[in-house]
Design an enzyme around this catalytic site. Structure first.
Site, PDB file in Angstrom:
ATOM      1  N   TYR A 203       3.213   8.947 -11.528  1.00  0.00           N
ATOM      2  CA  TYR A 203       2.254   8.320 -10.519  1.00  0.00           C
ATOM      3  C   TYR A 203       1.437   7.319 -11.403  1.00  0.00           C
ATOM      4  O   TYR A 203       1.019   6.327 -11.108  1.00  0.00           O
ATOM      5  CB  TYR A 203       1.332   9.504  -9.759  1.00  0.00           C
ATOM      6  CG  TYR A 203       0.514   8.950  -8.780  1.00  0.00           C
ATOM      7  CD1 TYR A 203       0.903   8.680  -7.505  1.00  0.00           C
ATOM      8  CD2 TYR A 203      -0.980   8.621  -8.853  1.00  0.00           C
ATOM      9  CE1 TYR A 203      -0.286   8.072  -6.508  1.00  0.00           C
ATOM     10  CE2 TYR A 203      -1.982   8.193  -8.233  1.00  0.00           C
ATOM     11  CZ  TYR A 203      -1.353   7.767  -6.814  1.00  0.00           C
ATOM     12  OH  TYR A 203      -2.028   7.172  -5.975  1.00  0.00           O
TER      13      TYR A 203
ATOM     14  N   ASN B  59       0.831  -1.270   0.016  1.00  0.00           N
ATOM     15  CA  ASN B  59      -0.052  -0.028   0.000  1.00  0.00           C
ATOM     16  C   ASN B  59       0.763   1.313   0.059  1.00  0.00           C
ATOM     17  O   ASN B  59       0.281   2.294  -0.409  1.00  0.00           O
ATOM     18  CB  ASN B  59      -0.920  -0.090   1.116  1.00  0.00           C
ATOM     19  CG  ASN B  59      -1.630   1.269   1.510  1.00  0.00           C
ATOM     20  OD1 ASN B  59      -2.303   1.814   0.831  1.00  0.00           O
ATOM     21  ND2 ASN B  59      -0.826   1.993   2.687  1.00  0.00           N
TER      22      ASN B  59
END
Ligand code: NAP
Length: 256
Positions: free
Chosen positions: A159, A94
């Protein structure tokens, strides 16, 4: 918490980036379902606070300092977990960052920092976990993608590349390790209110309002919105689901 009744009772989970935001919420969900959890991040204070918060609500939780960009640090995290608990059943990859810049001015160091933190880290974690899961006869790996796994933005080249890469990595690991009964899936959260997106709201004018207008559910997500899918993907209920990338986005990606 009721002792011994959760669907994840007896399972052991690592959540990277578990000190806050989505990671902390998912760690809480896994713990409420009965798992022992190890929360990992760079800040020692933050992982200790997070683990103490989980223990305060009855969880078996510890914090371990880890930098997911470093192969040796990820290997140590897995070793520390297995030494303490004797097993590793669930890995939630995560930890993530964003550096919001136009692609023409993003430095190569910045590009690498985002790719290393968000994408390469998931391979490192999965590879460190694999022998333990294989030896135990199965396991669950959950990777965090994003709406940027599917869409782009002018300020999100690295990203979005990292999060699209997460989907490809998830599918490839799922295929490779299906014979070992290891399921590998990705969660694609929509816009959730955390420290990460607070930065976006401050840096991208009008974003907060645009997200609400574009999201059929008519609100920003809350970290707890991803806790249930993490429990599902960590449990036996998802044993025939692998290589999937599941949006948790209030309908954001369903709207044409
Ligand atoms: P956040 O609140 O900023 O939390 C990020 C977590 O990752 C922190 O625990 C942080 O702790 C840790 N971290 C960052 N770099 C690390 C590193 N090198 N090694 C170890 N830990 C590291 O972010 P979030 O919003 O919860 O996001 C969590 C994940 O969900 C990310 O992968 C993000 O891309 C994804 N996601 C979030 C949203 C959203 O709307 N919030 C949407 C889609 C996807 P330290 O700084 O102490 O290391």
């Amino acid at each position: 918490m009721t002792e011994g009744t959760g669907v994840l009772q007896g399972r052991v989970a690592i959540v990277t980036g578990g000190s806050r935001g989505l990671g902390f919420a998912m760690a809480g969900g896994l713990a409420r379902a009965g798992a022992s959890v190890v929360v990992a991040a760079r800040s020692a204070d933050a992982v200790e606070r997070a683990a103490a918060g989980l223990r305060a609500s009855g969880a078996d939780a510890i914090g371990v300092v880890c930098d997911v960009r470093e192969e040796s640090s990820v290997a140590s995290l897995v070793t520390a977990t297995v030494e303490r608990h004797g097993r590793l059943d669930i890995l939630v990859n995560n930890a993530g960052i964003n550096i919001r810049k136009a692609p023409d001015v993003l430095s190569m160091d910045e590009w690498r920092e985002v790719i290393d933190t968000n994408l390469t880290s998931a391979l490192l974690g999965a590879r460190a976990a694999y022998p333990h899961m294989k030896a135990a006869g199965g396991g669950k790996i959950i990777n965090l993608g994003s709406m940027f796994s599917r869409f782009g933005a002018s300020y999100a080249a690295a990203y979005a590349a990292s999060k699209a890469g997460i989907v490809g990595l998830t599918k490839s690991l799922a295929v490779a390790w299906a014979p070992d009964d290891i399921q590998v899936n990705a969660i694609l959260p929509g816009w959730i209110d955390t420290d990460l997106t607070r930065g976006s709201r401050e840096q991208v004018p009008g974003l907060a309002e645009r997200v609400v207008a574009r999201t059929p559910a008519g609100r920003w997500g809350r970290p707890d919105d991803v806790a249930g899918i993490a429990v599902f993907l960590a449990s036996d209920a998802s044993d025939f689901i692998t290589g999937a990338a599941i949006p948790v986005d209030g309908g954001y990606s369903a709207l044409g």
